[in-house]
Design a protein around this motif. Structure first.
Motif, mmCIF file in Angstrom:
data_model
loop_
_atom_site.group_PDB
_atom_site.id
_atom_site.type_symbol
_atom_site.label_atom_id
_atom_site.label_comp_id
_atom_site.label_asym_id
_atom_site.label_seq_id
_atom_site.Cartn_x
_atom_site.Cartn_y
_atom_site.Cartn_z
ATOM 1 N N PHE A 11 6.238 4.655 4.608
ATOM 2 C CA PHE A 11 6.373 4.708 6.083
ATOM 3 C C PHE A 11 7.583 4.009 5.675
ATOM 4 C CE2 PHE A 11 7.296 2.115 9.663
ATOM 5 C CZ PHE A 11 7.172 3.754 10.747
ATOM 6 N N THR A 12 8.467 3.273 5.053
ATOM 7 C CA THR A 12 9.386 2.488 4.311
ATOM 8 C C THR A 12 9.981 3.678 3.754
ATOM 9 O OG1 THR A 12 8.538 0.112 4.022
ATOM 10 C CG2 THR A 12 10.185 0.513 3.375
ATOM 11 N N LEU B 266 11.552 7.999 18.002
ATOM 12 C CA LEU B 266 10.199 9.159 18.289
ATOM 13 C C LEU B 266 10.254 9.303 16.559
ATOM 14 C CD1 LEU B 266 9.094 11.938 19.609
ATOM 15 C CD2 LEU B 266 10.815 13.086 19.109
ATOM 16 N N THR B 267 10.545 9.524 15.530
ATOM 17 C CA THR B 267 11.005 9.584 14.480
ATOM 18 C C THR B 267 9.781 8.834 13.628
ATOM 19 O OG1 THR B 267 12.812 8.714 13.607
ATOM 20 C CG2 THR B 267 12.628 11.212 14.118
ATOM 21 N N SER B 268 9.685 7.207 13.493
ATOM 22 C CA SER B 268 9.065 6.055 13.517
ATOM 23 C C SER B 268 7.750 6.761 13.917
ATOM 24 C CB SER B 268 9.783 5.321 13.765
ATOM 25 O OG SER B 268 10.318 5.197 13.483
ATOM 26 N N SER C 67 0.592 -1.527 0.017
ATOM 27 C CA SER C 67 -0.248 -0.448 -0.208
ATOM 28 C C SER C 67 1.158 0.724 -0.027
ATOM 29 C CB SER C 67 -0.887 -0.220 1.229
ATOM 30 O OG SER C 67 -0.076 0.102 2.000
ATOM 31 N N ILE C 68 -0.046 2.398 -0.497
ATOM 32 C CA ILE C 68 1.275 3.483 -0.012
ATOM 33 C C ILE C 68 1.505 3.649 1.274
ATOM 34 C CG2 ILE C 68 0.818 5.982 -0.721
ATOM 35 C CD1 ILE C 68 -0.989 5.591 -2.700
ATOM 36 N N PHE C 69 0.897 3.231 1.890
ATOM 37 C CA PHE C 69 0.863 3.586 3.805
ATOM 38 C C PHE C 69 2.702 3.169 3.950
ATOM 39 C CE2 PHE C 69 1.437 2.258 7.844
ATOM 40 C CZ PHE C 69 1.215 3.139 9.137
ATOM 41 N N ALA D 221 13.736 4.291 5.706
ATOM 42 C CA ALA D 221 14.960 4.073 5.350
ATOM 43 C C ALA D 221 15.857 4.782 5.536
ATOM 44 C CB ALA D 221 15.090 3.006 3.936
ATOM 45 N N LEU D 222 15.038 6.583 5.301
ATOM 46 C CA LEU D 222 15.908 7.808 4.414
ATOM 47 C C LEU D 222 15.754 8.417 6.109
ATOM 48 C CD1 LEU D 222 14.165 9.361 2.260
ATOM 49 C CD2 LEU D 222 15.905 8.925 1.988
ATOM 50 N N ILE D 223 15.603 8.035 7.269
ATOM 51 C CA ILE D 223 16.053 8.309 8.970
ATOM 52 C C ILE D 223 17.215 7.331 8.656
ATOM 53 C CG2 ILE D 223 15.211 8.327 11.019
ATOM 54 C CD1 ILE D 223 12.561 9.016 10.182
#
Length: 480
Positions: free
Chosen positions: A10-11, A185-187, A4-6, A15-17
């Motif tokens: 989110f992935t 926190l960011t997740s 899904s777009i979600f 990954a960027l974080i």
């Protein structure tokens, strides 16, 4: 399994974080290592300078050094900064060192290359093996002692590999704890932000499914004016347009069915009456004339619908040429001479000088004919027909005006709709199908022009259409 777009969003964000934290950690460790090296060398340099000053004070006039006080100071400082201190003469021979006895440098001289560099530059700093004296890499700093009997030097060396590793290990622990806290926190933030971003998309997808099922009354709530808000507004506008189109289609189907059914029922009824003898022979001709009229009405309706289909499909070709529009209007008026005389109408504005336009003569003649037919049909007894011609830098304007009851404000927006008839029109026009003004607007639109209607209820109705001077042909604009 399709993501899904979600999950995709989110992935990607996660990954960027993680990549960002990894890069930040690597950069942080490089700077921390460089900071440790710089700070350690600066600390060793300051202590070497203090030791040189103290050693100079302990040098007596005979050139001998009282090492008791200096030894106590050096041993204390060596333990404090975890480094080795040793003094050498100008030839590099060890005078005193803080290493465990026996001193490793008492039987060795500092290499001459190091001493030459020290004498030339006045100071010395490196991370290496000090010309081979050490088996491993050391941080070493050296400064001169300006003594009365000659020049001596203070060397400070520290085996910093273990110290640096301990320092970096602590930095890594601190960074990992901070990174883990930031990642959690960011997740959490990205999770809820992603839900908020995906929520309107899911609503739009659900609305699109409803549109596909023909439920055009569904509307999306617009809560922002960003791209999501603009998309929601676009979908709402599309739903409104589809709803209008669907209503027009249903109305069109109902109207065309009604317009076809009425004459066909009449034809069928009269023909059956003649065949089964219900209609007497002496009246057959009368009823056959009615059947003929209804047949012609059907023919006109079919021909008109075919023309409309060609226009709306973009298949209608415009054969442009220059002609006098005033003459075209006069010719059309002459076709209604009988009706004009029967109603005792006053015809105005035909004495205008010629005005050349560039358009399709046949199609424009149909426009003029339909407008005049409409005017003659609804003009009051003893009233007037008035024609106007004007132009500006871009367009030529032709108007057809008639006195009479006019149109109400509620009727004006609907006057150009397909199959629309006013209540008065239904009483006066038994043979019309309500397509005349729609065809007029379609042809004018096909030429790139506009048509408007002005009316004062109880006084007059005026139609004004424009024809551009240029040859550009506009696409057909369908307004349902």
């Amino acid at each position: 399994m399709q993501k899904s777009i979600f999950s995709k969003y989110f992935t990607v964000c996660a990954a960027l974080i993680i990549v960002s934290i990894t890069i930040l950690g690597a950069v942080f460790l490089v700077f921390a290592s460089q900071y440790f090296k710089t700070d350690k060398l600066e600390l060793m340099r300051r202590n070497a300078e203090h030791t040189a000053e103290l050693a100079k004070e302990q040098w007596d006039e005979a050139g001998a050094m009282d090492t008791r006080i200096l030894q106590l100071y050096l041993d204390t400082m060596a333990d404090a900064i975890e480094a080795d201190f040793f003094l050498t003469d100008e030839n590099g021979a060890t005078i005193y060192c803080t290493e465990l006895s026996p001193c490793a440098h008492t039987d060795q001289n500092v290499p001459q290359s190091v001493m030459d560099m020290l004498a030339e530059n006045g100071t010395y700093a490196e991370m290496g093996k000090l010309g081979g004296l050490y088996a491993e890499r050391y941080y070493t700093v050296a400064v001169p002692i300006d003594a009365q009997s000659g020049t001596a030097y203070v060397f400070v060396s520290a085996h910093t590999a273990s110290q640096q590793q301990s320092f970096l290990n602590e930095m890594v622990k601190m960074f990992l704890i901070s990174a883990a806290a930031v990642l959690i926190l960011t997740s959490i933030v990205v999770y809820f932000v992603t839900i908020q971003l995906v929520k309107p998309l899911r609503q739009m997808a659900d609305a699109a499914k409803r549109f596909g099922r023909g439920e055009f009354d569904t509307r999306l709530e617009v809560t922002s004016y960003d791209e999501m808000g603009q998309l929601a507004m676009a979908l709402n506008n599309m739903a409104q347009s589809l709803s209008t189109t669907e209503s027009a289609r249903r109305s069109f189907t109902a109207n065309i069915s009604h317009e076809l059914k009425t004459p066909m029922t009449t034809i069928s009824g009269f023909v059956d009456g003649i065949l089964d003898g219900t209609i007497p022979p002496e009246q057959e001709r009368h009823y056959l004339q009615i059947v003929s009229g209804e047949t012609k009405r059907l023919s006109r309706l079919v021909r008109t619908m075919l023309n409309l289909s060609r226009i709306e499909a973009g298949e209608m070709e415009i054969n442009r040429s220059k002609f006098n529009i005033v003459e075209t209007v006069c010719q059309a008026v002459f076709l209604f001479e009988t009706q004009i005389e029967e109603k005792h109408l006053d015809v105005r504005g035909l004495d205008h000088d010629k005005m050349m336009v560039e358009a399709d003569p046949d199609l424009i003649h149909q426009v003029v004919y339909n407008l005049i037919e409409n005017a003659v049909k609804f003009v009051n007894e003893g009233g007037y027909l008035e024609f106007g011609f004007s132009s500006d830098a871009k367009n030529s304007y032709i108007s057809v005006k008639n006195s009479g009851e006019g149109l109400s404000k509620e009727e004006i927006p609907k006057i150009f709709d397909r199959f629309y008839k006013t209540d008065r029109s239904r009483g006066l026009d038994k043979n019309g199908v309500g397509l005349g003004l729609y065809i007029v607007r379609s042809i004018v639109s096909l030429h790139g022009g506009e048509i408007i209607v002005r009316s004062n209820e109880g006084e007059f109705v005026e139609f004004v259409f424009s024809l551009p001077h240029g040859r550009a042909t506009a696409k057909f604009r369908k307004n349902s």
